[in-house]
Scaffold this motif. Sequence first.
Motif, PDB file in Angstrom:
ATOM      1  N   PHE A  24      -0.705 -22.034  10.033  1.00  0.00           N
ATOM      2  CA  PHE A  24      -1.604 -21.514   8.995  1.00  0.00           C
ATOM      3  C   PHE A  24      -0.817 -20.994   7.798  1.00  0.00           C
ATOM      4  O   PHE A  24      -1.134 -21.302   6.649  1.00  0.00           O
ATOM      5  CB  PHE A  24      -2.471 -20.390   9.576  1.00  0.00           C
ATOM      6  N   LEU A  25       0.231 -20.217   8.056  1.00  0.00           N
ATOM      7  CA  LEU A  25       1.021 -19.644   6.971  1.00  0.00           C
ATOM      8  C   LEU A  25       1.755 -20.727   6.169  1.00  0.00           C
ATOM      9  O   LEU A  25       1.889 -20.617   4.946  1.00  0.00           O
ATOM     10  CB  LEU A  25       2.001 -18.607   7.511  1.00  0.00           C
ATOM     11  N   ALA A  26       2.198 -21.775   6.846  1.00  0.00           N
ATOM     12  CA  ALA A  26       2.847 -22.888   6.138  1.00  0.00           C
ATOM     13  C   ALA A  26       1.839 -23.599   5.222  1.00  0.00           C
ATOM     14  O   ALA A  26       2.162 -23.955   4.082  1.00  0.00           O
ATOM     15  CB  ALA A  26       3.445 -23.869   7.136  1.00  0.00           C
ATOM     16  N   GLU A  27       0.618 -23.780   5.711  1.00  0.00           N
ATOM     17  CA  GLU A  27      -0.421 -24.409   4.901  1.00  0.00           C
ATOM     18  C   GLU A  27      -0.772 -23.539   3.692  1.00  0.00           C
ATOM     19  O   GLU A  27      -0.921 -24.039   2.576  1.00  0.00           O
ATOM     20  CB  GLU A  27      -1.674 -24.660   5.738  1.00  0.00           C
ATOM     21  N   MET A  28      -0.888 -22.237   3.910  1.00  0.00           N
ATOM     22  CA  MET A  28      -1.211 -21.323   2.810  1.00  0.00           C
ATOM     23  C   MET A  28      -0.080 -21.274   1.782  1.00  0.00           C
ATOM     24  O   MET A  28      -0.333 -21.147   0.586  1.00  0.00           O
ATOM     25  CB  MET A  28      -1.491 -19.913   3.326  1.00  0.00           C
ATOM     26  N   ASP A  29       1.156 -21.417   2.253  1.00  0.00           N
ATOM     27  CA  ASP A  29       2.291 -21.427   1.335  1.00  0.00           C
ATOM     28  C   ASP A  29       2.219 -22.625   0.396  1.00  0.00           C
ATOM     29  O   ASP A  29       2.620 -22.544  -0.758  1.00  0.00           O
ATOM     30  CB  ASP A  29       3.604 -21.441   2.129  1.00  0.00           C
ATOM     31  N   GLU A  30       1.681 -23.731   0.899  1.00  0.00           N
ATOM     32  CA  GLU A  30       1.531 -24.929   0.072  1.00  0.00           C
ATOM     33  C   GLU A  30       0.302 -24.852  -0.837  1.00  0.00           C
ATOM     34  O   GLU A  30       0.327 -25.347  -1.962  1.00  0.00           O
ATOM     35  CB  GLU A  30       1.412 -26.165   0.959  1.00  0.00           C
ATOM     36  N   VAL A  31      -0.761 -24.226  -0.366  1.00  0.00           N
ATOM     37  CA  VAL A  31      -2.042 -24.226  -1.070  1.00  0.00           C
ATOM     38  C   VAL A  31      -2.122 -23.157  -2.163  1.00  0.00           C
ATOM     39  O   VAL A  31      -2.649 -23.413  -3.249  1.00  0.00           O
ATOM     40  CB  VAL A  31      -3.192 -24.022  -0.050  1.00  0.00           C
ATOM     41  N   VAL A  32      -1.625 -21.965  -1.875  1.00  0.00           N
ATOM     42  CA  VAL A  32      -1.752 -20.852  -2.825  1.00  0.00           C
ATOM     43  C   VAL A  32      -0.786 -21.065  -3.992  1.00  0.00           C
ATOM     44  O   VAL A  32       0.405 -21.277  -3.783  1.00  0.00           O
ATOM     45  CB  VAL A  32      -1.478 -19.509  -2.124  1.00  0.00           C
ATOM     46  N   PRO A  33      -1.275 -20.988  -5.219  1.00  0.00           N
ATOM     47  CA  PRO A  33      -0.408 -21.174  -6.395  1.00  0.00           C
ATOM     48  C   PRO A  33       0.383 -19.895  -6.708  1.00  0.00           C
ATOM     49  O   PRO A  33       0.085 -19.171  -7.658  1.00  0.00           O
ATOM     50  CB  PRO A  33      -1.403 -21.510  -7.511  1.00  0.00           C
ATOM     51  N   TRP A  34       1.390 -19.615  -5.900  1.00  0.00           N
ATOM     52  CA  TRP A  34       2.147 -18.365  -6.015  1.00  0.00           C
ATOM     53  C   TRP A  34       2.739 -18.171  -7.408  1.00  0.00           C
ATOM     54  O   TRP A  34       2.647 -17.083  -7.971  1.00  0.00           O
ATOM     55  CB  TRP A  34       3.262 -18.316  -4.965  1.00  0.00           C
ATOM     56  N   GLY A  35       3.337 -19.198  -7.954  1.00  0.00           N
ATOM     57  CA  GLY A  35       3.972 -19.080  -9.264  1.00  0.00           C
ATOM     58  C   GLY A  35       2.998 -18.686 -10.357  1.00  0.00           C
ATOM     59  O   GLY A  35       3.294 -17.816 -11.189  1.00  0.00           O
ATOM     60  N   ARG A  36       1.825 -19.304 -10.365  1.00  0.00           N
ATOM     61  CA  ARG A  36       0.818 -18.988 -11.385  1.00  0.00           C
ATOM     62  C   ARG A  36       0.298 -17.573 -11.216  1.00  0.00           C
ATOM     63  O   ARG A  36       0.088 -16.853 -12.195  1.00  0.00           O
ATOM     64  CB  ARG A  36      -0.329 -19.992 -11.319  1.00  0.00           C
ATOM     65  N   MET A  37       0.081 -17.167  -9.971  1.00  0.00           N
ATOM     66  CA  MET A  37      -0.409 -15.804  -9.721  1.00  0.00           C
ATOM     67  C   MET A  37       0.628 -14.770 -10.144  1.00  0.00           C
ATOM     68  O   MET A  37       0.284 -13.751 -10.757  1.00  0.00           O
ATOM     69  CB  MET A  37      -0.755 -15.626  -8.249  1.00  0.00           C
ATOM     70  N   LEU A  38       1.879 -15.025  -9.808  1.00  0.00           N
ATOM     71  CA  LEU A  38       2.945 -14.093 -10.184  1.00  0.00           C
ATOM     72  C   LEU A  38       3.046 -13.974 -11.706  1.00  0.00           C
ATOM     73  O   LEU A  38       3.238 -12.876 -12.235  1.00  0.00           O
ATOM     74  CB  LEU A  38       4.274 -14.540  -9.592  1.00  0.00           C
TER      75      LEU A  38
END
Length: 90
Positions: A24-38
Motif C-alpha cells: 500500500f505504501l509503495a502504491e501511495m508513494d507512486e500515486v501521491v504528487p509529493w513534489g507538487r504538494m511540497l
Amino acid sequence: MPKQPVFPGLRDVMKKKVTRREQFLAEMDEVVPWGRMLALIAPHYPKVGSKGGRPPMPLEMMLRVYFLQNWYALSDPMAEETLYDSDAMR
C-alpha cells in the motif's frame, strides 16, 4: 545471560514476503504528487528564525507522517511509536 549477536541487514535478507502495508505504501508513494504538494506548502512552512530556537522538522517528513496518520487513523503518539516500530512506515 549473553546477548545474541546482531547481524545488520539480516532481517532484510531473510524477509521474503511483501506485506500489505508495504505494498500500500509503495502504491501511495507512486500515486501521491509529493513534489507538487511540497512546492505548495513550502512557502508557508516555518523557517529557522533569527531568534534561534529549535529548527523545524523537514517538510517532506512532516507531510508524509501526516498522510500516514490519516491513512492508518493514528494519533501523534501512536504515529511516533509506529515509526519506531515499523520499517515499512519509516
